[in-house]
Design an enzyme around this catalytic site. Structure first.
Site, mmCIF file in Angstrom:
data_model
loop_
_atom_site.group_PDB
_atom_site.id
_atom_site.type_symbol
_atom_site.label_atom_id
_atom_site.label_comp_id
_atom_site.label_asym_id
_atom_site.label_seq_id
_atom_site.Cartn_x
_atom_site.Cartn_y
_atom_site.Cartn_z
ATOM 1 N N LYS A 145 0.837 -1.193 0.000
ATOM 2 C CA LYS A 145 0.000 0.000 0.000
ATOM 3 C C LYS A 145 0.882 1.257 0.000
ATOM 4 O O LYS A 145 2.109 1.172 0.215
ATOM 5 C CB LYS A 145 -0.921 -0.040 1.219
ATOM 6 N N TYR A 153 -12.040 -2.675 -2.449
ATOM 7 C CA TYR A 153 -12.553 -2.813 -1.078
ATOM 8 C C TYR A 153 -14.085 -2.804 -1.026
ATOM 9 O O TYR A 153 -14.665 -2.421 -0.014
ATOM 10 C CB TYR A 153 -11.976 -1.700 -0.195
ATOM 11 N N PHE A 201 -14.849 3.393 8.187
ATOM 12 C CA PHE A 201 -13.522 3.821 7.741
ATOM 13 C C PHE A 201 -13.356 3.748 6.220
ATOM 14 O O PHE A 201 -12.273 4.019 5.692
ATOM 15 C CB PHE A 201 -12.431 2.990 8.433
ATOM 16 N N ARG A 237 -1.319 -14.695 3.954
ATOM 17 C CA ARG A 237 -2.017 -14.010 5.053
ATOM 18 C C ARG A 237 -1.241 -14.159 6.360
ATOM 19 O O ARG A 237 -1.136 -13.216 7.152
ATOM 20 C CB ARG A 237 -3.431 -14.585 5.218
ATOM 21 N N THR A 239 -4.899 -7.977 10.754
ATOM 22 C CA THR A 239 -5.257 -6.659 10.196
ATOM 23 C C THR A 239 -4.771 -5.524 11.085
ATOM 24 O O THR A 239 -4.199 -4.541 10.607
ATOM 25 C CB THR A 239 -6.795 -6.582 10.030
ATOM 26 N N ARG A 278 3.326 -7.091 9.092
ATOM 27 C CA ARG A 278 2.694 -6.004 9.855
ATOM 28 C C ARG A 278 3.245 -5.936 11.279
ATOM 29 O O ARG A 278 3.424 -4.859 11.846
ATOM 30 C CB ARG A 278 1.174 -6.187 9.862
ATOM 31 N N ASN A 325 -1.310 -0.136 7.539
ATOM 32 C CA ASN A 325 -0.734 -1.473 7.778
ATOM 33 C C ASN A 325 0.015 -2.039 6.572
ATOM 34 O O ASN A 325 0.252 -3.223 6.464
ATOM 35 C CB ASN A 325 -1.799 -2.434 8.303
ATOM 36 N N HIS A 369 -1.541 -5.555 1.558
ATOM 37 C CA HIS A 369 -2.799 -6.280 1.372
ATOM 38 C C HIS A 369 -2.491 -7.681 0.861
ATOM 39 O O HIS A 369 -1.555 -7.875 0.085
ATOM 40 C CB HIS A 369 -3.690 -5.569 0.333
ATOM 41 N N GLU A 410 -9.567 -10.193 -7.155
ATOM 42 C CA GLU A 410 -8.541 -9.139 -7.074
ATOM 43 C C GLU A 410 -7.523 -9.234 -8.221
ATOM 44 O O GLU A 410 -7.123 -8.212 -8.782
ATOM 45 C CB GLU A 410 -7.857 -9.214 -5.702
HETATM 46 P P1 IDP Z 1 -7.113 -7.147 5.787
HETATM 47 O O1 IDP Z 1 -6.353 -6.093 5.027
HETATM 48 O O2 IDP Z 1 -6.275 -7.746 6.891
HETATM 49 O O3 IDP Z 1 -7.731 -8.181 4.892
HETATM 50 P P2 IDP Z 1 -9.780 -6.032 6.122
HETATM 51 O O4 IDP Z 1 -10.668 -6.252 7.289
HETATM 52 O O5 IDP Z 1 -10.143 -6.672 4.847
HETATM 53 O O6 IDP Z 1 -8.303 -6.430 6.576
HETATM 54 O O7 IDP Z 1 -9.661 -4.459 5.936
HETATM 55 C C1 IDP Z 1 -9.056 -3.931 4.778
HETATM 56 C C2 IDP Z 1 -8.206 -2.771 5.176
HETATM 57 O O8 IDP Z 1 -9.041 -1.749 5.717
HETATM 58 C C3 IDP Z 1 -7.193 -3.024 6.274
HETATM 59 O O9 IDP Z 1 -6.011 -3.650 5.825
HETATM 60 C C4 IDP Z 1 -6.938 -1.631 6.789
HETATM 61 O O10 IDP Z 1 -6.098 -0.918 5.873
HETATM 62 C C5 IDP Z 1 -8.341 -1.034 6.697
HETATM 63 N N1 IDP Z 1 -9.043 -1.163 7.976
HETATM 64 C C6 IDP Z 1 -9.615 -2.270 8.493
HETATM 65 N N2 IDP Z 1 -10.170 -2.018 9.693
HETATM 66 C C7 IDP Z 1 -9.950 -0.711 9.921
HETATM 67 C C8 IDP Z 1 -10.299 0.165 11.018
HETATM 68 O O11 IDP Z 1 -10.904 -0.233 11.991
HETATM 69 N N3 IDP Z 1 -9.877 1.455 10.897
HETATM 70 C C9 IDP Z 1 -9.193 1.926 9.823
HETATM 71 N N4 IDP Z 1 -8.860 1.144 8.784
HETATM 72 C C10 IDP Z 1 -9.233 -0.156 8.825
HETATM 73 MG MG MG Z 2 -9.337 -8.079 3.552
#
Ligand code: IDP
Ligand code: MG
Length: 227
Positions: free
Chosen positions: A83, A123, A131, A160, A166, A177, A187, A190, A201
């Protein structure tokens, strides 16, 4: 989104048509490319009216596999993206090294500054979350996202695990991470979370014919063999 994705998957041209598609981009050939083509034609390589710079870039080894490979096999694929924060912080090489050194194969790579639309499609499953707007703004900030497709045994699940939870405060210390991040909003990476997500994707980011390359690493036996 998956329905739309399925349509796109069905519409992905067969390998045999890759050359035809590439020829169709001949109008983008540069003047230098045209000169080179003319020289080749003179040398009897082929007709300048057919060849183009795009032709010269035509993949030697066209990708005949399904976009996400075959689930559960050595050809399984996942979509990994560094990212904008990972790019800004100079962590691109470190992330790539982890996947290379683990034994995975890079079959697609590009730097792209995603549009808002691409970020929203990527997304799509999170659009109801509070968010979401901030997430889309961050991904489409203009800083390059390093988009990749990695292939190998169990790569979706292992990818993963290598990335970590996450929320980086819950990521294992040795994960990407867990080593480089402290905020869920930044973070750095992806990874597809299941085979269906990988299909969606990879299609979204690498759906055009010729974007992925099927190749055989010289060390494949030393990495994949179960004896
Ligand atoms: P992942 O990236 O581990 O698959 P997802 O739940 O799919 O996690 O969320 C996608 C992305 O959205 C996360 O990697 C992060 O950048 C962002 N994200 C997820 N939860 C939050 C939050 O609570 N606050 C801000 N950003 C979030
Ligand atoms: Mg995800």
């Amino acid at each position: 989104m998956l329905a739309r994705s399925a349509l796109r998957l069905a519409a992905r041209p067969a390998v045999a048509s890759i050359k035809a598609r590439t020829f169709a981009t001949a109008s983008r050939a540069t003047a230098a490319g045209s000169r080179r083509v003319a020289m080749m034609a003179t040398a009897g390589v082929a007709s300048a009216s057919v060849l183009s710079y795009a032709y010269l870039q035509n993949p030697v080894s066209a990708d005949a596999k399904p976009l996400a490979g075959v689930k559960g096999s050595n050809s399984e694929r996942t979509f990994i993206a560094i990212k904008p924060d990972g790019t800004q912080r100079g962590l691109v090489g470190k992330v790539i090294t982890r996947f290379e050194e683990r034994g995975y194969k890079l079959v697609g790579l590009k730097a792209i500054a995603p549009s808002k639309e691409l970020a929203e499609l990527h997304y799509d499953d999170l659009k109801a979350r509070p968010f979401f707007a901030g997430l889309v703004k961050y991904i489409s900030s203009g800083t390059p996202v390093i988009a990749m497709v990695w292939e190998g045994k169990d790569v979706i699940r292992q990818g993963r695990a290598m990335i970590g939870a996450t929320n980086p405060l819950e990521s294992a210390p040795g994960s990407i991470r867990g080593q480089y991040c402290i905020s869920v909003g930044r973070n750095i990476i992806h990874g597809s979370d299941c085979f269906e997500a990988a299909e969606k994707e990879i299609n979204l980011w690498f759906g055009k014919a010729g974007e992925l390359i099927d190749w055989t690493p010289a060390n494949v036996e030393w990495i994949q063999s179960d004896n």
